[in-house]
Design a protein around this motif. Structure first.
Motif, mmCIF file in Angstrom:
data_model
loop_
_atom_site.group_PDB
_atom_site.id
_atom_site.type_symbol
_atom_site.label_atom_id
_atom_site.label_comp_id
_atom_site.label_asym_id
_atom_site.label_seq_id
_atom_site.Cartn_x
_atom_site.Cartn_y
_atom_site.Cartn_z
ATOM 1 N N GLU A 10 -104.637 -16.540 49.249
ATOM 2 C CA GLU A 10 -103.206 -16.367 49.016
ATOM 3 C C GLU A 10 -102.789 -17.125 47.769
ATOM 4 N N HIS A 11 -101.755 -16.623 47.107
ATOM 5 C CA HIS A 11 -101.288 -17.244 45.869
ATOM 6 C C HIS A 11 -99.824 -16.878 45.649
ATOM 7 N N GLU A 12 -99.095 -17.735 44.963
ATOM 8 C CA GLU A 12 -97.687 -17.495 44.628
ATOM 9 C C GLU A 12 -97.413 -17.945 43.202
ATOM 10 N N ILE A 13 -96.515 -17.227 42.532
ATOM 11 C CA ILE A 13 -95.998 -17.661 41.234
ATOM 12 C C ILE A 13 -94.492 -17.423 41.221
ATOM 13 N N GLU A 14 -93.800 -18.108 40.319
ATOM 14 C CA GLU A 14 -92.351 -17.957 40.164
ATOM 15 C C GLU A 14 -92.019 -17.664 38.716
ATOM 16 N N PHE A 15 -90.861 -17.041 38.528
ATOM 17 C CA PHE A 15 -90.392 -16.659 37.199
ATOM 18 C C PHE A 15 -88.882 -16.502 37.282
ATOM 19 N N THR A 16 -88.183 -16.860 36.226
ATOM 20 C CA THR A 16 -86.746 -16.622 36.177
ATOM 21 C C THR A 16 -86.486 -15.375 35.353
ATOM 22 N N ALA A 88 -93.480 -14.175 43.469
ATOM 23 C CA ALA A 88 -94.464 -13.188 43.923
ATOM 24 C C ALA A 88 -95.445 -13.895 44.844
ATOM 25 N N LYS A 89 -95.663 -13.302 46.017
ATOM 26 C CA LYS A 89 -96.634 -13.797 46.996
ATOM 27 C C LYS A 89 -97.695 -12.721 47.142
ATOM 28 N N VAL A 90 -98.961 -13.098 46.949
ATOM 29 C CA VAL A 90 -100.043 -12.122 47.056
ATOM 30 C C VAL A 90 -101.119 -12.644 47.995
ATOM 31 N N ARG A 91 -101.769 -11.702 48.679
ATOM 32 C CA ARG A 91 -102.871 -12.044 49.580
ATOM 33 C C ARG A 91 -103.973 -11.019 49.386
ATOM 34 N N CYS A 92 -105.164 -11.513 49.105
ATOM 35 C CA CYS A 92 -106.322 -10.631 48.949
ATOM 36 C C CYS A 92 -106.663 -10.062 50.331
ATOM 37 N N THR A 93 -106.745 -8.742 50.414
ATOM 38 C CA THR A 93 -107.043 -8.105 51.694
ATOM 39 C C THR A 93 -108.479 -7.621 51.780
ATOM 40 N N ALA A 94 -109.155 -7.461 50.632
ATOM 41 C CA ALA A 94 -110.547 -6.997 50.649
ATOM 42 C C ALA A 94 -111.214 -7.275 49.315
#
Length: 140
Positions: A10-16, A88-94
């Motif tokens: 899992e990973h997250e980034i932010e941006f304005t 943005a929140k992302v999670r590797c599913t495969a």
């Protein structure tokens, strides 16, 4: 690509959001785009989600590798005004060889603004650039 990349990463980034990431700036050549409201553009939101996936993958790539997007299936469900932070929140599913699949979500300061899936393929940058150059030089 290293063996360290695993499903469930899992990973997250932010941006304005700034005015350069709004709908009128997506295709300023088009009158239809130029006259749209100044809100976070779907195209830029998708790119933001891709950025989060690329950022998550980066520590797991070997020297000379990068990843390219090969599939996007995302809904954009809420508008975001200029000046608001997005996450943005992302999670590797495969992980399937050089292909990674991701569940992606984006939020502004108030609500969920987009969600879906995204696939990336890890490439050797030098070989990729050679193929693109060859394509550009070949007659249609």
């Amino acid at each position: 690509m290293k063996d360290s990349i695993k499903a469930e990463l899992e990973h997250e980034i932010e941006f304005t959001v700034n005015e350069n990431k709004t709908v009128p700036k997506l295709y300023p050549e088009s009158e239809l785009f130029r006259t749209m409201p100044e809100v976070f553009a779907t195209g830029f939101m998708v790119g933001f989600m891709e950025w989060a996936c690329m950022d998550a993958l980066a520590p797991h790539l070997d020297e000379g590798e990068h990843s390219v997007g090969v599939h996007v299936n995302v809904s954009h469900c809420a508008a975001t005004p200029v000046g608001m932070k997005v996450r943005a929140k992302v999670r590797c599913t495969a992980v399937d060889g050089q292909k990674t699949s991701w569940y992606v979500e984006a939020y502004d300061e108030k609500e969920l603004i987009g969600k879906g899936s995204h696939d990336r393929f890890t490439i050797n940058v030098e070989r990729f650039n050679q193929r693109v150059a060859k394509k550009a030089q070949s007659p249609s």
